[in-house]
Design a protein around this motif. Structure first.
Motif, PDB file in Angstrom:
ATOM      1  N   ASP A 239      45.932  46.621  32.543  1.00 19.79           N
ATOM      2  CA  ASP A 239      45.921  45.157  32.748  1.00 19.79           C
ATOM      3  C   ASP A 239      44.986  44.872  33.914  1.00 19.79           C
ATOM      4  OD1 ASP A 239      46.401  42.473  32.502  1.00 19.79           O
ATOM      5  OD2 ASP A 239      48.361  42.517  33.459  1.00 19.79           O
TER       6      ASP A 239
ATOM      7  N   LYS B 154      42.924  42.893  34.796  1.00 21.07           N
ATOM      8  CA  LYS B 154      42.374  41.566  35.036  1.00 21.07           C
ATOM      9  C   LYS B 154      41.948  41.501  36.499  1.00 21.07           C
ATOM     10  CE  LYS B 154      45.618  38.543  33.842  1.00 21.07           C
ATOM     11  NZ  LYS B 154      46.326  37.468  33.123  1.00 21.07           N
TER      12      LYS B 154
ATOM     13  N   ASN C 206      42.370  39.438  38.697  1.00 20.23           N
ATOM     14  CA  ASN C 206      43.370  38.987  39.685  1.00 20.23           C
ATOM     15  C   ASN C 206      44.472  40.017  39.940  1.00 20.23           C
ATOM     16  OD1 ASN C 206      44.956  38.712  37.397  1.00 20.23           O
ATOM     17  ND2 ASN C 206      45.016  36.486  37.446  1.00 20.23           N
ATOM     18  N   ASN C 207      44.340  41.187  39.367  1.00 21.50           N
ATOM     19  CA  ASN C 207      45.297  42.256  39.660  1.00 21.50           C
ATOM     20  C   ASN C 207      44.766  43.239  40.706  1.00 21.50           C
ATOM     21  OD1 ASN C 207      47.468  41.440  38.156  1.00 21.50           O
ATOM     22  ND2 ASN C 207      46.785  42.472  36.302  1.00 21.50           N
TER      23      ASN C 207
ATOM     24  N   ASP D  86      50.390  44.929  39.776  1.00 21.28           N
ATOM     25  CA  ASP D  86      50.828  44.670  38.401  1.00 21.28           C
ATOM     26  C   ASP D  86      50.784  45.961  37.572  1.00 21.28           C
ATOM     27  OD1 ASP D  86      51.709  43.271  36.282  1.00 21.28           O
ATOM     28  OD2 ASP D  86      50.083  41.822  36.214  1.00 21.28           O
TER      29      ASP D  86
END
Ligand code: GN1
Ligand code: MG
Length: 363
Positions: free
Chosen positions: A216, A218, A220-221, A235
């Protein structure tokens, strides 16, 4: 402050008195809160979405093993400030486990990473650091002795995602198949299905390994300090054995898109090659040591696969009546789908340029 949240946070072995609990972040799956205390640390309290993560014991096992392994490596390398470089989960006071359940939901607490920033978009310089960091993250986990399981079985299996779309279309549970646009999107996606299922075929042929991936990635992780250095990856729910395409492709899916994944202005969607180049350079600098030539050769495929897979997932959820992703308005999943379809086409147009760039790298 919500008394229930306070009671839940108090089940964990946190230091100091709780001053405040308020919502944090914008994940589509779990509910996240910041717990402010008068002690040395603040904490992150999260309700784990048990409808999606069915095996919380396995989920926390993966996370505990991975964070302990990375922590050990950081300590061996003489790193300081380790609590900002890898997440630390707090045991429950009564069970000693890193989650707690009241029979109604599953909760966990981790130390809030101080003075850290997350971004929804990154420039090429930060992308390069992200590439280095994700390559390093995979390298750090390459020799983990514990056996990790799939927290969502076949999470990034494109064949499964395609099958789920077909099932959604057939069931038409929300009556949305009558919409002409839904039919048009389906007709746009289907011709690429076989091409996008290439990873599973290579895996069956024994040519492609599974490695421990984040799944994951992304943008923003990823947490940065004030100077723009990467601190850690957050995350970790989907940390599991997968193809390296997962981490490479999902980062670019969010970072190389000219707009956010749910921006309705599809005409503005494009695939930023400067972000691709910077990220790929950083990633290969850290990961080339363990990647096979076939994995490297297929990185441009990964950059197309992830917008495609995400389009299929958002689209199936729209057709099912929004049962998986949180939505803010009724058409949200359809808007996300359009956006990801446009990104898929934009990425695909850039495949020759991506291949040429990878060939030009000397590392
Ligand atoms: C979900 O919750 P969040 O935003 O971190 C999803 C990802 C998708 C993403 C799309 C477990 O992640 O796979 O790529 O939304 N996580 C799960 O924005 O399905
Ligand atoms: Mg997230």
């Amino acid at each position: 402050m919500d008394q229930r949240a306070n009671n839940i946070a108090s089940q964990f072995d946190i230091q100091g008195n709780i001053l405040d609990i308020k919502p944090l972040g914008n994940g589509l799956i779990n509910d996240t809160f910041k717990v402010q205390t008068d002690g040395a640390d603040d904490y992150v309290l999260q309700r784990i979405n048990n409808a999606i993560f069915r095996d919380v014991e396995l989920l926390q096992h993966n996370i505990e093993c991975a964070t302990a392994h990375i922590r050990k490596k950081l300590a061996e390398a003489g790193e300081t400030d380790i609590d900002r470089k890898v997440l630390r989960f707090i045991p429950c006071k009564t069970t000693g486990k890193t989650y707690w359940t009241d029979g109604n939901g599953y909760w966990r607490v981790s130390v809030f990473v101080k003075d850290a920033f997350t971004y929804e978009t990154v420039n090429p310089e930060y992308s390069y650091y992200c590439g280095k960091a994700f390559g390093r993250f995979e390298a750090q986990l390459a020799d983990i002795p514990d056996k990790l399981g799939e927290t969502i079985p076949d999470f990034h299996n494109m064949e499964l995602r395609a099958r789920q779309l077909h099932e959604a279309v057939k069931a038409d549970a929300a009556g949305r198949m009558a919409q002409p646009e839904v039919q048009a999107i389906l007709a746009d996606l289907l011709p690429f299905e076989e091409e996008m299922c290439k990873a599973e075929r290579l895996y069956r042929e024994g040519k492609l390994p599974k490695r421990i991936c984040h799944c994951d990635t992304k943008v923003n992780n990823m947490m940065f300090d004030a100077e723009g250095n990467i601190l850690c990856v957050i995350d970790l729910d989907t940390l599991m054995p997968s193809f390296v395409f997962s981490d490479f492709g999902d980062f670019l899916r969010t970072a190389a898109n000219t707009v956010a994944e749910d921006d309705p202005a599809v005409e503005k969607v494009d695939f930023k090659m400067d972000i691709f180049e910077a990220f790929t350079k950083g990633y290969l600098e850290s990961a080339r040591v363990f990647l096979t030539p076939l994995e490297v050769e297929n990185l441009p495929y990964a950059a197309c696969l992830f917008p495609y897979m995400q389009a299929v997932r958002f689209f199936a959820d729209y057709i099912n009546g929004d049962t998986y992703y949180k939505v803010k308005y009724p058409e949200h999943n359809l808007v996300r789908t359009r956006n990801q379809v446009a990104l898929f086409h934009a990425a695909r147009r850039n495949v020759p340029a991506m291949k040429a760039f990878i060939a030009s790298l000397s590392c």
